[in-house]
Design a protein around this motif. Structure first.
Motif, mmCIF file in Angstrom:
data_model
loop_
_atom_site.group_PDB
_atom_site.id
_atom_site.type_symbol
_atom_site.label_atom_id
_atom_site.label_comp_id
_atom_site.label_asym_id
_atom_site.label_seq_id
_atom_site.Cartn_x
_atom_site.Cartn_y
_atom_site.Cartn_z
ATOM 1 N N GLY A 48 -37.783 -69.825 57.346
ATOM 2 C CA GLY A 48 -37.296 -68.461 57.156
ATOM 3 C C GLY A 48 -36.042 -68.223 57.969
ATOM 4 N N LEU A 49 -35.051 -67.557 57.357
ATOM 5 C CA LEU A 49 -33.809 -67.298 58.066
ATOM 6 C C LEU A 49 -33.094 -66.080 57.507
ATOM 7 C CD1 LEU A 49 -30.827 -69.454 56.964
ATOM 8 C CD2 LEU A 49 -32.915 -69.379 55.655
ATOM 9 N N GLY A 81 -38.810 -87.504 57.171
ATOM 10 C CA GLY A 81 -38.921 -87.663 55.727
ATOM 11 C C GLY A 81 -39.439 -86.409 55.040
ATOM 12 N N ILE A 82 -39.127 -85.257 55.605
ATOM 13 C CA ILE A 82 -39.602 -83.982 55.060
ATOM 14 C C ILE A 82 -38.420 -83.183 54.525
ATOM 15 C CG2 ILE A 82 -40.680 -81.772 55.671
ATOM 16 C CD1 ILE A 82 -42.403 -83.364 57.659
ATOM 17 N N LYS A 83 -38.571 -82.701 53.299
ATOM 18 C CA LYS A 83 -37.552 -81.886 52.651
ATOM 19 C C LYS A 83 -37.563 -80.492 53.266
ATOM 20 C CE LYS A 83 -36.146 -80.362 48.057
ATOM 21 N NZ LYS A 83 -36.442 -78.981 47.778
ATOM 22 N N VAL A 84 -36.390 -79.878 53.374
ATOM 23 C CA VAL A 84 -36.271 -78.537 53.954
ATOM 24 C C VAL A 84 -35.913 -77.539 52.863
ATOM 25 C CG1 VAL A 84 -35.028 -77.109 55.621
ATOM 26 C CG2 VAL A 84 -35.511 -79.493 56.151
ATOM 27 N N ASP A 85 -36.722 -76.484 52.751
ATOM 28 C CA ASP A 85 -36.410 -75.349 51.885
ATOM 29 C C ASP A 85 -36.153 -74.151 52.774
ATOM 30 O OD1 ASP A 85 -36.642 -76.722 49.531
ATOM 31 O OD2 ASP A 85 -38.593 -75.891 48.991
ATOM 32 N N PHE A 86 -35.020 -73.490 52.565
ATOM 33 C CA PHE A 86 -34.686 -72.307 53.346
ATOM 34 C C PHE A 86 -35.037 -71.069 52.528
ATOM 35 C CE2 PHE A 86 -32.001 -75.640 55.034
ATOM 36 C CZ PHE A 86 -32.202 -75.490 56.395
ATOM 37 N N GLN A 87 -35.739 -70.152 53.169
ATOM 38 C CA GLN A 87 -36.184 -68.926 52.519
ATOM 39 C C GLN A 87 -35.527 -67.735 53.222
ATOM 40 O OE1 GLN A 87 -38.295 -68.350 49.829
ATOM 41 N NE2 GLN A 87 -37.601 -66.263 50.146
ATOM 42 N N PRO A 88 -34.528 -67.109 52.578
ATOM 43 C CA PRO A 88 -33.969 -65.889 53.181
ATOM 44 C C PRO A 88 -35.061 -64.826 53.298
ATOM 45 C CG PRO A 88 -32.571 -66.700 51.402
ATOM 46 C CD PRO A 88 -33.853 -67.474 51.341
ATOM 47 N N ILE A 89 -35.113 -64.167 54.456
ATOM 48 C CA ILE A 89 -36.145 -63.160 54.700
ATOM 49 C C ILE A 89 -35.518 -61.889 55.253
ATOM 50 C CG2 ILE A 89 -38.020 -64.813 55.104
ATOM 51 C CD1 ILE A 89 -37.572 -64.433 58.125
ATOM 52 N N ASP A 90 -36.269 -60.810 55.140
ATOM 53 C CA ASP A 90 -35.904 -59.564 55.805
ATOM 54 C C ASP A 90 -36.158 -59.803 57.285
ATOM 55 O OD1 ASP A 90 -35.828 -57.059 56.986
ATOM 56 O OD2 ASP A 90 -37.056 -56.089 55.448
ATOM 57 N N TRP A 91 -35.109 -59.811 58.083
ATOM 58 C CA TRP A 91 -35.225 -60.202 59.486
ATOM 59 C C TRP A 91 -36.196 -59.318 60.261
ATOM 60 C CZ3 TRP A 91 -34.531 -64.681 61.297
ATOM 61 C CH2 TRP A 91 -34.412 -64.915 62.668
ATOM 62 N N SER A 92 -36.337 -58.073 59.862
ATOM 63 C CA SER A 92 -37.270 -57.181 60.557
ATOM 64 C C SER A 92 -38.728 -57.570 60.281
ATOM 65 C CB SER A 92 -37.037 -55.726 60.159
ATOM 66 O OG SER A 92 -37.367 -55.530 58.795
ATOM 67 N N MET A 93 -38.958 -58.418 59.280
ATOM 68 C CA MET A 93 -40.314 -58.835 58.907
ATOM 69 C C MET A 93 -40.599 -60.298 59.264
ATOM 70 S SD MET A 93 -41.651 -56.142 57.638
ATOM 71 C CE MET A 93 -43.074 -56.753 56.764
ATOM 72 N N LYS A 94 -39.768 -60.897 60.091
ATOM 73 C CA LYS A 94 -39.873 -62.338 60.358
ATOM 74 C C LYS A 94 -41.235 -62.772 60.896
ATOM 75 C CE LYS A 94 -37.139 -61.450 64.444
ATOM 76 N NZ LYS A 94 -36.964 -60.056 64.075
ATOM 77 N N GLU A 95 -41.796 -62.017 61.843
ATOM 78 C CA GLU A 95 -43.102 -62.401 62.392
ATOM 79 C C GLU A 95 -44.199 -62.238 61.346
ATOM 80 O OE1 GLU A 95 -41.110 -60.202 64.100
ATOM 81 O OE2 GLU A 95 -40.597 -61.245 65.957
ATOM 82 N N THR A 96 -44.081 -61.205 60.517
ATOM 83 C CA THR A 96 -45.063 -60.982 59.448
ATOM 84 C C THR A 96 -45.005 -62.114 58.435
ATOM 85 O OG1 THR A 96 -44.844 -58.602 59.739
ATOM 86 C CG2 THR A 96 -45.819 -59.356 57.668
ATOM 87 N N GLU A 97 -43.820 -62.527 58.045
ATOM 88 C CA GLU A 97 -43.646 -63.642 57.107
ATOM 89 C C GLU A 97 -44.288 -64.911 57.670
ATOM 90 O OE1 GLU A 97 -42.155 -63.722 54.099
ATOM 91 O OE2 GLU A 97 -40.805 -62.006 54.035
ATOM 92 N N LEU A 98 -44.089 -65.137 58.957
ATOM 93 C CA LEU A 98 -44.653 -66.311 59.617
ATOM 94 C C LEU A 98 -46.176 -66.228 59.662
ATOM 95 C CD1 LEU A 98 -43.793 -68.898 61.114
ATOM 96 C CD2 LEU A 98 -43.749 -67.557 63.209
ATOM 97 N N ARG A 99 -46.677 -65.077 60.073
ATOM 98 C CA ARG A 99 -48.130 -64.882 60.178
ATOM 99 C C ARG A 99 -48.812 -64.983 58.809
ATOM 100 N NH1 ARG A 99 -47.814 -60.788 63.245
ATOM 101 N NH2 ARG A 99 -47.606 -59.249 61.617
ATOM 102 N N ASN A 100 -48.159 -64.476 57.759
ATOM 103 C CA ASN A 100 -48.740 -64.515 56.412
ATOM 104 C C ASN A 100 -48.630 -65.882 55.753
ATOM 105 O OD1 ASN A 100 -49.407 -61.830 56.635
ATOM 106 N ND2 ASN A 100 -47.667 -61.103 55.442
ATOM 107 N N GLY A 101 -47.854 -66.778 56.330
ATOM 108 C CA GLY A 101 -47.734 -68.122 55.778
ATOM 109 C C GLY A 101 -46.742 -68.249 54.640
ATOM 110 N N THR A 102 -45.906 -67.235 54.417
ATOM 111 C CA THR A 102 -44.881 -67.354 53.379
ATOM 112 C C THR A 102 -43.743 -68.262 53.832
ATOM 113 O OG1 THR A 102 -43.892 -65.271 54.129
ATOM 114 C CG2 THR A 102 -45.379 -65.150 52.248
ATOM 115 N N ILE A 103 -43.630 -68.439 55.151
ATOM 116 C CA ILE A 103 -42.707 -69.417 55.729
ATOM 117 C C ILE A 103 -43.480 -70.218 56.766
ATOM 118 C CG2 ILE A 103 -40.607 -68.067 55.307
ATOM 119 C CD1 ILE A 103 -40.708 -67.180 58.257
ATOM 120 N N ASP A 104 -42.996 -71.425 57.049
ATOM 121 C CA ASP A 104 -43.648 -72.279 58.041
ATOM 122 C C ASP A 104 -43.085 -72.058 59.438
ATOM 123 O OD1 ASP A 104 -45.348 -73.665 56.180
ATOM 124 O OD2 ASP A 104 -43.570 -74.774 55.526
ATOM 125 N N LEU A 105 -41.807 -71.698 59.513
ATOM 126 C CA LEU A 105 -41.179 -71.489 60.809
ATOM 127 C C LEU A 105 -39.921 -70.661 60.662
ATOM 128 C CD1 LEU A 105 -38.543 -73.653 61.277
ATOM 129 C CD2 LEU A 105 -40.441 -75.224 61.063
#
Length: 151
Positions: A48-49, A81-105
């Motif tokens: 997430g970024l 050997g791991i592919k990276v997918d970048f997921q643009p996120i609402d920065w104010s929701m970054k911890e929520t996105e992480l906690r919900n598992g929609t992003i890994d880090l």
């Protein structure tokens, strides 16, 4: 008889409490350990970024995602050997996105603070930033408070 009731009541209250607290700790540990295993099995990590954070991670005019954090994340996960997918996120929701598992880090200028350390697990820092004010000597500005009322 009264002593028996007290011991029985304590037993009835303590056993479920101990059992449930033990289950919670095992679950939390399993979820923590399972995250990396899940990423490895999937062969992909979702990062997430904020995709407008120049120069760390941003979109060029053609829409391509570039920047220091983008290059560094790809280089790190290439070693595994791991592919990276970048997921643009609402920065104010970054911890929520992480906690919900929609992003890994989160990998995008996320400053370590005591408050944030209570919410998320940080890796070792790979960069240290400072804000510095530069002015002409003739303006006699020596610290941030000297900027009061100035543009």
């Amino acid at each position: 008889m009264k002593q028996f009731k007290i011991w029985f009541l304590l037993l009835v209250l303590l056993v479920p409490t101990i059992f449930l607290s033990g289950c919670e700790n095992v679950t939390q540990r399993a979820n923590t350990e399972d995250t990396w295993t899940h990423i490895q099995k999937r062969g992909k990590v979702i990062i997430g970024l904020d995709d407008s954070f120049v120069p760390m991670g941003f979109r060029q005019k053609n829409g391509k995602l570039v920047g220091y954090d983008i290059d560094l994340a790809r280089a790190v996960f290439k070693q595994y050997g791991i592919k990276v997918d970048f997921q643009p996120i609402d920065w104010s929701m970054k911890e929520t996105e992480l906690r919900n598992g929609t992003i890994d880090l989160i990998w995008n200028g996320y400053t370590m603070t005591p408050a944030r350390e209570g919410k998320v697990l940080f890796s070792r820092p790979y960069q240290q930033n400072q804000q510095i004010l530069v002015t002409k000597t003739k303006y006699n500005i020596n610290n941030f408070s000297d900027m009061a009322g100035k543009t």
